[in-house]
Design a protein around this motif. Sequence first.
Motif, PDB file in Angstrom:
ATOM      1  N   LEU A 244      41.186  44.847  33.895  1.00 37.01           N
ATOM      2  CA  LEU A 244      39.732  44.810  33.843  1.00 37.01           C
ATOM      3  C   LEU A 244      39.304  44.865  32.384  1.00 37.01           C
ATOM      4  CD1 LEU A 244      37.291  44.986  35.943  1.00 37.01           C
ATOM      5  CD2 LEU A 244      37.193  47.407  35.307  1.00 37.01           C
TER       6      LEU A 244
ATOM      7  N   SER B 199      32.887  41.035  37.753  1.00 38.90           N
ATOM      8  CA  SER B 199      32.431  42.259  38.430  1.00 38.90           C
ATOM      9  C   SER B 199      30.922  42.415  38.295  1.00 38.90           C
ATOM     10  CB  SER B 199      33.151  43.479  37.841  1.00 38.90           C
ATOM     11  OG  SER B 199      34.544  43.384  38.041  1.00 38.90           O
ATOM     12  N   TYR B 200      30.430  42.286  37.084  1.00 38.15           N
ATOM     13  CA  TYR B 200      28.989  42.313  36.855  1.00 38.15           C
ATOM     14  C   TYR B 200      28.687  41.895  35.425  1.00 38.15           C
ATOM     15  CZ  TYR B 200      29.986  46.884  34.736  1.00 38.15           C
ATOM     16  OH  TYR B 200      30.503  47.900  33.974  1.00 38.15           O
TER      17      TYR B 200
ATOM     18  N   LYS C 134      37.495  37.349  38.852  1.00 42.17           N
ATOM     19  CA  LYS C 134      36.250  37.883  39.405  1.00 42.17           C
ATOM     20  C   LYS C 134      35.339  38.342  38.274  1.00 42.17           C
ATOM     21  CE  LYS C 134      34.480  41.611  42.371  1.00 42.17           C
ATOM     22  NZ  LYS C 134      34.865  42.804  43.171  1.00 42.17           N
TER      23      LYS C 134
ATOM     24  N   GLU D   4      37.539  40.729  35.901  1.00 38.39           N
ATOM     25  CA  GLU D   4      38.930  40.931  36.293  1.00 38.39           C
ATOM     26  C   GLU D   4      39.703  39.683  35.866  1.00 38.39           C
ATOM     27  OE1 GLU D   4      39.405  41.933  40.390  1.00 38.39           O
ATOM     28  OE2 GLU D   4      37.931  43.575  40.311  1.00 38.39           O
TER      29      GLU D   4
END
Length: 577
Positions: A333, A367-368, A365, A392
């Motif tokens: 991350l 995440s935000y 991904k 990610e």
Amino acid sequence: MVPATIAEVQSEFVLFLEQNLNKELLRFTTAGSVDDGKSTLIGRLLHDSKTVYEDQLASVKKSRINRSSGPIDFSLITDGLRAEREQGITIDVGYRYFATSHRKFIIADTPGHEQYTRNMATGASTADLAVILIDGTKGLLPQTLRHTYISSLLGISSVVAAVNKMDLLEYREEKFLHLEKEFRALAERLGIRDVQCIPLSALAGDNVVERSQNMPWYRGPALLEYLETVPITRPGSTRGIRFPVQYVVRPDAHFRGFAGQVASGVIRAGDVVTALPSGQQSRVASIVTYDGPLAEAFSPLSVTLKLEDEIDLSRGDMLVSPENRPHVSQRFLATVVWMHAQPLETGRPFLIKHCARQVRGKVSKISYRVNIDTLETESAERLEMNDIAVLELETSSPLFFDSYRENRTTGSFIVIDALTNATLGAGMIQEDLSANAEILSGQETLISDALITAHERYRRHGHYPATILVNARAALSRRLERALFDQGFEVMFVEENPSDPLPKNIRAALHAAGFVVLDHNPSLGPNERSHLKAAAGEHFFDLAELGLPVGDAEAVEHVLRLAQSLRVPREPGNPGR
């Protein structure tokens, strides 16, 4: 008589060189909004500290461009590009070097325009301190928030809030105190510990090099005085050995060494080191440099290590301490600052350059994304230029890394376009996402029969379990869950149905697993509340009893400060985050 005089001069010259070479170096960056006066401040700092060359000063005096009311436009000393001088703004990062009797300095003068936010991130990436300029006539602007956030993101723990243009405010104390209060609140929100606020006028020279007579109410240091005395803290110097191999040196059949720059730790001859990814061990036979062998090497020295054993090592591999290894993983991350006009999209392949290692990777991904204007998080399908987000990532081969907060060098990377070789973004690793990060390839896995203790779970999470009863402020639940999650807490919101309450064994399981539970149960009676409080022990918080501020944002900040008491102190060798 003459030879003796020459010898004395030579001795004094050698002493002078040694003193200057041994001076401590402070790297700092300047940032702020357009027209806050960054370039003028640096120009004034260089001019008043007498570190501007005479020919450069003469050129500035003769320049046809002069936006100041005096004979010198100090911004021209740093704004070297023609476009910068014509437009009166900083476009690219400009590095300036100067020294005083106390320290040596490298200044990164970064742009203030939103379009060049990526340049600010570049200039701040190697800084020990950030000088954030605030135009006293305008107050804190969106770019002030953006640059302060990026400074905190890049691990800069010392920040100077330079409230400029005090001459236009008639040097009034109440104006400065108001802006100081606003900036300290922002710094506390971002977790910046060391803040110094200085009222100054870059144009008039107040509190830049000498303390100003126009502001007798200010009893703190001038800017240069503070820069000369502020403690310099660089994380990673006392941690385990991290030595990324950049080049294999083989001048003849009798010597084989590994060249690179020490990323952290202290390396001495005789130290046992582990090679990654192979997991082979050897000892350091000697530390070689152009000027001769060294007894020890530490960050950021560039050296060549000769090992006692002929083990397989090549560019991109890493030598580390056997008892303090980095994470070895293909999934992690990271916070990424996107720097390119080409948007970032999930699944699209690119190259990741980490230390001396380059591998293929992709974003699995988003995440935000962080809304820089409000610091709130929001969902995103892609990233545009200057966006900052938590992602990610997956790589084709393992990387050997620490978190960015522990080690800037091994915790950072850049994203590169495989076709054009353009730099797309810069990333700071937060945590390892693989389930077996500590298992090295080719290394035997040992299975222990020892039971997992509760404290081991708490150490892994980094905090103790807790229950937060949110009945009084149920509307805060989701914001509080996100805020705690972003702070690294294992948190879960539980909304109980009065007709179907949560079984006690589920509560016990969440507590045993180490979760911070946000509990909303509108039908909770006094007896049930007592049982809930008893089960949570000392880590029980009822929002109804906390005297929270009325505003949601302030209430969340209040709870976050209380939650810091749940942190478990780190222990040497602790595998927790």
